[in-house]
Enzyme design. Structure first.
Site, mmCIF file in Angstrom:
data_model
loop_
_atom_site.group_PDB
_atom_site.id
_atom_site.type_symbol
_atom_site.label_atom_id
_atom_site.label_comp_id
_atom_site.label_asym_id
_atom_site.label_seq_id
_atom_site.Cartn_x
_atom_site.Cartn_y
_atom_site.Cartn_z
ATOM 1 N N GLN A 28 0.889 -1.286 0.022
ATOM 2 C CA GLN A 28 0.020 0.164 0.101
ATOM 3 C C GLN A 28 0.771 1.302 0.007
ATOM 4 O O GLN A 28 0.416 2.321 -0.107
ATOM 5 C CB GLN A 28 -0.918 -0.104 1.143
ATOM 6 N N HIS A 82 -1.566 1.495 -4.742
ATOM 7 C CA HIS A 82 -1.754 3.010 -4.397
ATOM 8 C C HIS A 82 -0.629 3.628 -5.369
ATOM 9 O O HIS A 82 -0.910 5.115 -5.201
ATOM 10 C CB HIS A 82 -1.476 3.192 -2.985
ATOM 11 N N GLU A 105 1.183 -3.871 17.091
ATOM 12 C CA GLU A 105 -0.007 -4.060 17.825
ATOM 13 C C GLU A 105 -1.056 -5.067 16.905
ATOM 14 O O GLU A 105 -0.808 -5.187 15.898
ATOM 15 C CB GLU A 105 -0.585 -2.820 18.286
ATOM 16 N N CYS A 142 8.796 -4.278 12.689
ATOM 17 C CA CYS A 142 8.982 -5.132 11.554
ATOM 18 C C CYS A 142 10.639 -5.484 11.379
ATOM 19 O O CYS A 142 10.753 -6.406 11.015
ATOM 20 C CB CYS A 142 8.218 -4.556 10.362
#
Length: 310
Positions: free
Chosen positions: A140, A158, A277, A293
């Protein structure tokens, strides 16, 4: 047409990029599952057997590279949030202001570099391709950090900050100029006291196709615009064949992208979420690994002891 394709087509016809689905639609995709596991050894066993891996990434994967999101509290450029500038209407009313915003973002990104998560994904793709296995990244993000890290099989749903589209002839082209046009040099400062540059349209980025000279716009999907159907079809094909799906650094609330992984999970394919989260989709997945990450992904995608290296 498969379940994913038919549902995707319905949603894309109803929901434009950047909009959240109603709570009833969220319930529609709910799949009752046991609480997701955070057992890395179990995930690694699944990873070792996977032949076609789809990795869906969002803003969280680039956060550790210092990429501003312009989302949420404090996410302003001057006195505007992204959703006030990243629209067809805003560009029609004031293309100079919108281009200042995107020029600023382009210049910021030229100074940013892929982090450990981007690199782990790219290295995994390269390594597995030598074993006859495939990795596709469905992102994205518009920052091109996956491409910069070396990812080859990349679907940017996108669009990209470094592509333009002509508003007259429709030509799409890569553009890494800095500045993108002379009139934008030194413009785009984010300080709220900065005055608009009010650049005349004829001095904004122009199409270089023979005889066109039309006004260029960023080749990104703005709020109120639908995803490119060609890109969406490519995404559908990849998700139809994947036997493992990773969801990395995405809040899983923006549709239609938020439904990709739940639909894969619904047909029994293992899905692993890597995020700071939990998200609204967490309970639908087999695995959930909390944390940055750049910390959680490299060990997850490292070479498994059972891999045959050629």
């Amino acid at each position: 047409m498969c379940l994913f394709q038919s549902t995707a087509r319905r949603l894309v016809s109803q929901v434009h990029c950047g909009l959240k689905a109603s709570s009833s639609k969220k319930q529609k995709f709910c799949l009752e599952m046991a609480r997701p596991s955070s057992n890395m050894a179990d995930f690694r066993e699944v990873f070792a057997k996977a032949k076609h891996i789809a990795i869906i990434t969002g803003a969280g994967v680039s956060a550790e590279s210092g990429v501003p999101t312009f989302r949420g509290a404090g996410g302003f450029w001057r006195k505007w949030q992204a959703q006030e500038l990243a629209t067809p209407g805003a560009f029609a009313r004031n293309p100079s202001r919108v281009w200042e915003f995107y020029h600023y973002r382009r210049e910021v990104m030229l100074s940013k570099h892929p982090n450990a998560a981007h690199i782990a994904i790219a290295e995994c793709e390269k390594r597995l391709s030598k074993q006859g296995r495939s990795v596709v990244v469905i992102t994205q993000n518009i920052d091109e950090l996956h491409r910069k890290a070396g990812t080859k099989h990349l679907l940017e749903i996108h669009g990209s900050l470094f592509k333009t589209r002509c508003t007259s002839c429709g030509n799409v082209a890569a553009n890494y100029k800095s500045p993108i046009c002379p009139a934008l040099a030194g413009k785009g400062a984010p300080d709220p006291d900065t005055e608009d540059a009010a650049i005349p349209v004829e001095d904004l980025p122009q199409c270089e196709e023979d005889g066109c000279n039309g006004l260029l716009r960023p080749h990104v999907v703005w709020f109120g615009e639908a995803l490119d159907p060609g890109v969406l079809t490519a995404v559908e094909k990849e998700l139809d064949i994947c036997d493992l799906c990773l969801v990395v650094g995405t809040s899983s609330v923006v549709y239609p992208a938020a439904m990709f992984a739940p639909q894969v999970s619904a047909r029994g394919v293992p899905v692993a979420e890597f995020n700071m989260e939990t998200t609204p989709a967490t309970d639908r997945f087999r695995f959930h690994f909390p944390g940055p990450c750049g910390t959680t992904l490299p060990p997850a995608l490292a070479r498994h002891e059972t891999e045959i290296i050629t």
